[in-house]
Design an enzyme around this catalytic site. Sequence first.
Site, PDB file in Angstrom:
ATOM      1  N   THR A  27       0.804  -1.213   0.000  1.00  0.00           N
ATOM      2  CA  THR A  27       0.000   0.000   0.000  1.00  0.00           C
ATOM      3  C   THR A  27       0.838   1.263   0.000  1.00  0.00           C
ATOM      4  O   THR A  27       0.333   2.338  -0.297  1.00  0.00           O
ATOM      5  CB  THR A  27      -0.898  -0.022   1.237  1.00  0.00           C
TER       6      THR A  27
ATOM      7  N   GLU B 185      -9.109   1.459  -1.758  1.00  0.00           N
ATOM      8  CA  GLU B 185     -10.263   0.704  -2.228  1.00  0.00           C
ATOM      9  C   GLU B 185     -11.081   1.402  -3.295  1.00  0.00           C
ATOM     10  O   GLU B 185     -11.694   0.757  -4.142  1.00  0.00           O
ATOM     11  CB  GLU B 185     -11.137   0.307  -1.035  1.00  0.00           C
TER      12      GLU B 185
ATOM     13  N   ILE C 276      -3.187  14.105  -1.562  1.00  0.00           N
ATOM     14  CA  ILE C 276      -2.472  12.897  -1.960  1.00  0.00           C
ATOM     15  C   ILE C 276      -1.081  12.969  -1.343  1.00  0.00           C
ATOM     16  O   ILE C 276      -0.291  13.860  -1.656  1.00  0.00           O
ATOM     17  CB  ILE C 276      -2.414  12.796  -3.500  1.00  0.00           C
TER      18      ILE C 276
END
Lengths: 172, 697
Positions: free
Chosen positions: B469, B663, B587
């Site tokens: 991740t 997700e 981000i």
Amino acid sequence: MEADITLRVNRETRWLTVDTRTTLLDALRDRLGVTGPKKGCDHGQCGACTILLGGRRVNSCLALAVQHDGGEITTVEGLADGPDLHPLQRSFVRHDGFQCGYCTPGQLCSAVGMLAEARAGWPSAVTADQEGPVGPGPVALSEAEIKERMSGNLCRCGAYAAIVPAIAEVAR
Amino acid sequence: MTQTRARLTARAMGTPLDRLDGTAKVTGTARYAYEQPFAEPAHLHPVQATVAAGRVTGIDTAAAEAVPGVLAVLTHRNAPRLAGTGDAELAILQDDRVAFRGQLVGGVVATTTETARYAAGLVRLTYDEQPHDVELRADRDDLYAPESVNGGYATDTAQGDVEAALAAAPVTVDRTYTTAMCHNNPMEPHTTVAVWADGALTLYDSTQGVYAVRAAVAPLFGLDAEQVRVVSPHVGGGFGSKGTAHAHVVLASMAALVLPGRAVKLALTRQQLFFLAGYRTPTVQHIRLGADLDGRLDAISVDAVSQTSRIKEFAEQTAVAARMMYAAPNRRTTHRLARLDVPVPSWMRAPGECPGMFAAEVAMDELADACGLDPVELRVRNEPAADPETGRPFSSRNLVACLREGARRIGWERRHPAPRSRREDGALVGLGVAASVYPVFWMPGSSARIRAGADGRYTVSIGAADLGTGTWTALTQIAADALDVSVERVDLRIGDTAFPRATVAGGSSGMTCWGSAVVHAAEELRDRYGHEPPEGAEATGDTGENPDTERYAMYAFGAQFAEVRVDADTGEVRVPRLVGVFAAGRIINPKTARSQLRGGMTMGLSMALHEHSYMDAQLGQVANHDLAEYHIAAHADIGSLDVSWIDEDDPHVNPMGSKGIGEIGIVGTAAAIANAAHNATGVRVRDLPITLDAFLA
């Protein structure tokens, strides 16, 4: 039943005794502590265990160790030249061509083998569809060629769209 | 409790730093669970039930025990008794009952993998086999309503009068959609190496949460939490299937107890994962939409049916996205379950939203068709001013901006509204769109410790996980900004219960929960020691509280566009282009974030076109239980994949201003592809996966 064999692993000679049922993958991982090649399926379906055997890419989970006595093996650990990473290794990091990293050793070894195959003029299933003349001589590696030739190496994180440009950059 | 004082200023955050664990991963030196070095480890191979329902009536282990090198054969007759058996998935080898085919009923420990596997095949079990029932259908008469669904959501909701609104609506859609059973299939099969020594159990486990594994295992064996250490530095993917402890962890722990002082290695085979590691339930979703002639929704109704196992309930929250996605005064959702003789379903990337938004977003495309409206415009018209379910304002909601930007990137203006209008090189070509959504979860219970070292370096410790991740990298960037130092001066340590407690890497919540704890620990360190702390100075911080979670509805949004080509002769479906535009707060690392979103979309394409675990009703098992038969997307399946995001400043979600991105990338992809396939061919596919036979009728 056991057998004594010798393997040349990443330019080093290793002697070992193996159960004749032992795969090359398990011999590397369990017997020699060479854990770069990964076990993803043990059935030649995912490519995570890809190594270079005599310079050619193979699924080490489908090879029995005892069949390859004296074999010359390069794993992902052997791609770098000392501290200098192989150009593909650097390119994978720069392009973020992986996430979990579990398929990465197989992708890298597969790419090294694949580049050599293309240089040697081996066609793939899409070669005839490509623009320009076909063989003899090196095959130009379009994106479609790289994807076709790398499709034996699955990546569940879905890094394909980064792996292909990472390889293409080195192939140029 | 801690509350964040100020938002974090981004310096390291926002930079596309190369993955800090990258070199280790490309040189093969990153060690995964199985690869922890031990002298003379023992190897464990499971024995699985060969009936789907019944009891074990006879056990013959003599032949297995006679094999040289076999150290132990475990069955329910001799396995260690478990202290707590509240979780029936984990309570293995405690009695003779079999609840699904492939359930663990034994294990063989031997000196080598080959011996363990061979001997496991010699264990002879006889059964009193009972009839089994493994078929999910929405018309079963034994469906039941669970008390709540995954995530703690209400099972059913109702607002207004849906039936009256549907009856009065000039335009309606009334369709049933299905999604297939899917298996997570991380590239690294689930692995546990267990060592029982000096009254303590150490587990090197491939897990998304070392603390979650400890919390599951310790009570089973009557151990204090401190007697169980779980270590997991590198994890080869999980996608939810490593978010909870599964039964193999218990089997490995049992074997370790039987062989004190010796490391016992258990690596599940790829085939075994299809029985033992969770999966995404198939779903059947009945959707009804009512709208006016301009496409404005007046009624939304979703009835979702999924399956659970006989021994442990898992209720996929399939319909929850429909509760908040679009404005409509009349709305109802229900969830019903069939309890079957099947393995235990669990989390798979965006449980709930992923299958739910497939059905809902195809239904929206059908509504656009029925109204003669552009599908982008239809979604824009149904934007809610506030969360339709709770009435709370959204902390930020930029779905429309994502739709507009995505439309620009794919060239939406060139889309022919009428299906079957574009043909190129023997293929029917179409464009489709779908929306994406995923909640921002705030879970309490993580803490981080920061220790000042020599030369201005800092060690940040937290029992978090990186399953690909990007945690190693992104959390280091957060820590650097929280401490106001460069990334090079931060050493992050994760994946070990020796570090402070952390919540599981699930629900796309890692950065929110762990990042907040790191920020609060840094604040504490600076408060106490200033900017030049003495070597050895330490501070801890926890996730704390965020009162805004009660005031705002917090979600990430996105828009996905697909170009699909369907071969006019063979029906083969290709996806040459996918465009995803997301609004997910700040981000933290554009490079690893792009990989997360791209990975989600790639898995979404895989779900759309390939993934289907075929339940063999006669045998009661998934027939295609390996990677040769269960297809996942390969290199050649992926065309151009354009991932971007819009700048989004959300002051409410957490100190970083970030939303989860693990997700949302898979939410909506399959619908965009199905909608594009309809635009290409005029064939409406409502059942996943989309296979070529749908176009050959």
